[in-house]
Design a protein around this motif. Structure first.
Motif, PDB file in Angstrom:
ATOM      1  N   ALA A   1       0.824  -1.202   0.000  1.00 35.46           N
ATOM      2  CA  ALA A   1       0.000   0.000   0.000  1.00 35.46           C
ATOM      3  C   ALA A   1       0.862   1.257   0.000  1.00 35.46           C
ATOM      4  N   ALA A   2       1.952   1.215   0.772  1.00 33.85           N
ATOM      5  CA  ALA A   2       2.841   2.381   0.836  1.00 33.85           C
ATOM      6  C   ALA A   2       3.674   2.524  -0.426  1.00 33.85           C
ATOM      7  N   GLY A   3       3.977   1.393  -1.082  1.00 38.16           N
ATOM      8  CA  GLY A   3       4.860   1.413  -2.241  1.00 38.16           C
ATOM      9  C   GLY A   3       4.440   2.350  -3.345  1.00 38.16           C
ATOM     10  N   PRO A   4       3.202   2.237  -3.880  1.00 39.40           N
ATOM     11  CA  PRO A   4       2.804   3.135  -4.957  1.00 39.40           C
ATOM     12  C   PRO A   4       2.799   4.609  -4.558  1.00 39.40           C
ATOM     13  N   ILE A   5       2.390   4.898  -3.313  1.00 40.81           N
ATOM     14  CA  ILE A   5       2.351   6.289  -2.888  1.00 40.81           C
ATOM     15  C   ILE A   5       3.760   6.820  -2.677  1.00 40.81           C
ATOM     16  N   VAL A   6       4.571   6.070  -1.922  1.00 40.14           N
ATOM     17  CA  VAL A   6       5.960   6.481  -1.708  1.00 40.14           C
ATOM     18  C   VAL A   6       6.690   6.550  -3.042  1.00 40.14           C
ATOM     19  N   GLY A   7       6.461   5.531  -3.878  1.00 37.88           N
ATOM     20  CA  GLY A   7       7.089   5.520  -5.189  1.00 37.88           C
ATOM     21  C   GLY A   7       6.658   6.692  -6.040  1.00 37.88           C
ATOM     22  N   GLY A   8       5.352   7.013  -6.009  1.00 37.77           N
ATOM     23  CA  GLY A   8       4.866   8.149  -6.776  1.00 37.77           C
ATOM     24  C   GLY A   8       5.498   9.453  -6.338  1.00 37.77           C
ATOM     25  N   ILE A   9       5.624   9.644  -5.021  1.00 38.02           N
ATOM     26  CA  ILE A   9       6.247  10.861  -4.505  1.00 38.02           C
ATOM     27  C   ILE A   9       7.715  10.922  -4.899  1.00 38.02           C
ATOM     28  N   LEU A  10       8.426   9.813  -4.690  1.00 35.28           N
ATOM     29  CA  LEU A  10       9.857   9.786  -4.984  1.00 35.28           C
ATOM     30  C   LEU A  10      10.129   9.963  -6.474  1.00 35.28           C
ATOM     31  N   VAL A  11       9.394   9.227  -7.319  1.00 34.38           N
ATOM     32  CA  VAL A  11       9.629   9.305  -8.763  1.00 34.38           C
ATOM     33  C   VAL A  11       9.297  10.699  -9.279  1.00 34.38           C
ATOM     34  N   SER A  12       8.203  11.278  -8.784  1.00 35.62           N
ATOM     35  CA  SER A  12       7.807  12.612  -9.236  1.00 35.62           C
ATOM     36  C   SER A  12       8.802  13.682  -8.793  1.00 35.62           C
TER      37      SER A  12
END
Length: 527
Positions: free
Chosen positions: A161-172
């Motif tokens: 659950a945290a992966g897509p959100i954390v990933g989205g923030i980091l990648v962006s």
């Protein structure tokens, strides 16, 4: 000669936290969450990786498949190493290796280097999860194993659950490299927690010998199978290379089985599959991963390519799926402890089939409510299936084979993921090749020839469009819409196949023998 061996008597649970069952669970949480976090972050980062490194769809698939390849090849061997030398030590070696390779991946500048390091990262990750599950199996009493695996599943779900959100923030904010660098602080914490909270290293099968021929044969068979699954859609299933590699996988697999039947100390005792609970549970893990991994790989391209969502918005859209897995894992474990594994597992597969059928109805402008309901159902179903199949496999195996059983469960899941992305990817690509010219004509454009379609197929399969540089705004819009409609045709077929696989798995699960409610292990027959 056939010997029947029952599970070793369970030691009474320790009452202290440090070195006891719950302290062990807290410690391994950091490691398994790191592996799960990496998987979902990479799913969100794939489009950015493709754009930055100019990667084709096949190369992006190898970013995923390379990791799965390393995992699948080494999982059962890593489980055996844990049984032989102690799961605590093997777990910590895996944490160190996974952290180092994550940093190296972040520093890579080409697709080839990145894929090579992803394979190595997969090998390191393969030592973590079987060791963690072996620690749970050997530290928790039988009647609490369902609850322990439920909490274990919740931890994985929380990381997902945290992966897509954390990933989205980091990648962006920082680019795709940060999606791997995040493993550095997590790895440090995981290693410190293991040193502090996990009790003394205790091998569960110290007297066994290492089956080197079995390791080599199994590794070669799995490597060849995954390689064929990845390259088959690229070079063609009837191509000599594909057929040759598939033939090698079949020969090595058959040789492995024959060797294991004769080996004095087999890597994977074939008698373990005489228990329906273990054999059916393993197949269910493979089929579940086929539907899950194959679907998630392409739904990300749909959300970002067709719907135009940012990585952060994509993570939020996937939240109902990953959050449901995180929230429902613990209740699922309690349900298993009380009612057994069969009925909840069948129900979970039915929910998953319904969800994937809904996703097979996606359109150009499907709303967020529809996809959220589908993801919610899928997360609910997968929580029940993964907890049920895992508990069925590990509680039916003796403690001395806890690592091997965990490795087998994880290997089935990783192979299912590779099969899912390969097969569903092939169906997606074939559909696009067939439907793209017609959509061009419907948009008032000149139909592209076979060569042009072949050149565009990779981009369209990622939810993109090949727009000529000199195209007007109207032509660009028409090309984009035609490409997106062809992509949607492809995911209709891909998700439809995934839904059918889940329905077939639900029928198979009906034949599972309900696990004992007290979690007692069944005898395992060694041949």
């Amino acid at each position: 000669m056939t010997d029947t061996v029952t599970a070793a008597p369970e030691a009474p649970p320790k009452t202290r936290f440090r070195g006891g069952p719950w302290g062990t669970l807290v410690a391994i949480a950091f490691g398994v969450m790191m592996v799960a976090l990496d998987g979902t972050i990479v799913a969100v980062a794939n489009p950015a990786i493709g754009a930055d490194l100019n990667a084709s769809l096949a190369e992006l698939q190898w970013v995923t498949h390379g990791y799965l390849l390393g995992l699948a090849v080494f999982l059962i061997t890593a489980g055996k190493l844990g049984d032989r030398f102690g799961h605590r030590n093997v777990y910590m070696v895996g944490i160190v290796g996974f952290t180092i390779t994550s940093v190296a991946i972040a520093l890579s500048g080409t697709v080839a280097v990145l894929v090579g390091l992803r394979i190595l990262q997969g090998v390191c990750g393969a030592t973590i999860t079987p060791a963690a599950m072996g620690l749970l199996r050997s530290n928790f009493p039988p009647h609490m194993l369902g609850r322990a695996f439920g909490v274990f599943g919740s931890l994985l779900g929380a990381a997902m659950a945290a992966g897509p959100i954390v990933g989205g923030i980091l990648v962006s904010a920082f680019g795709w490299h940060s999606a791997f660098l995040i493993n550095l602080p997590v790895g440090i914490v995981a290693l410190a927690a293991a040193v502090w909270l996990i009790g003394a290293n205790r091998p569960t099968d110290p007297g066994s010998r290492f089956d080197l021929p079995g390791v080599l044969l199994l590794s070669a068979a799995i490597f060849a199978l995954v390689w064929a699954l990845v390259e088959g859609p690229v070079v063609g299933w009837a191509h000599a290379e594909t057929l040759g590699v598939l033939g090698a996988a079949l020969v090595m697999g058959a040789a492995f089985v024959l060797w294991e039947l004769r080996a004095a100390h087999p890597l994977l005792p074939m008698g373990i599959f005489r228990l329906p609970t273990i054999s059916i549970g393993t197949v269910l893990m493979l089929l579940t991963a086929l539907g899950l991994m194959g679907s998630l790989f392409f739904v990300t391209f749909y959300l970002q390519g067709v719907r135009g969502l940012s990585p952060m918005q994509t993570g939020v859209q996937l939240l109902p799926l990953t959050l449901m897995i995180g929230l429902f894992g613990t209740p699922a474990g309690r349900i298993m402890d009380r009612f057994g594994t069969r009925v909840p597992t069948v129900a979970g597969l039915v929910f998953a089939a319904m969800a994937l059928f809904m996703l097979s109805r996606l359109t150009f402008d499907t709303g967020a409510v529809f996809t959220s309901v589908a993801f919610l159902l899928l997360g609910l179903g997968l929580s029940l299936v993964m907890t049920g199949a895992t508990a069925a496999i590990l509680t039916s195996a003796p403690v001395s084979l806890a690592g091997v059983a965990a490795g087998m469960q994880q290997a089935a899941m990783q192979l299912g993921g590779s099969i899912g992305t390969a097969v569903l990817g092939a169906m997606l690509s074939l559909t696009i090749v067939g439907s793209l010219p017609g959509h061009y004509a419907d948009q008032g454009l000149e139909e592209p020839g076979a060569a042009a379609v072949a050149d565009m197929q990779s981009t369209v399969s990622q939810g993109g469009a090949v727009v000529p540089e000199s195209a007007t705004a109207e032509v660009a819009e028409a090309v984009t819409r035609a490409s997106h409609l062809a992509f949607i045709d492809g995911i209709h077929l891909a998700f439809g196949i995934a839904a059918a696989v889940m329905a077939a798995a639900a029928v198979l699960a009906c034949f599972m023998k309900p696990a004992a409610r007290n979690g007692s292990a069944e005898p395992v027959v060694h041949i």
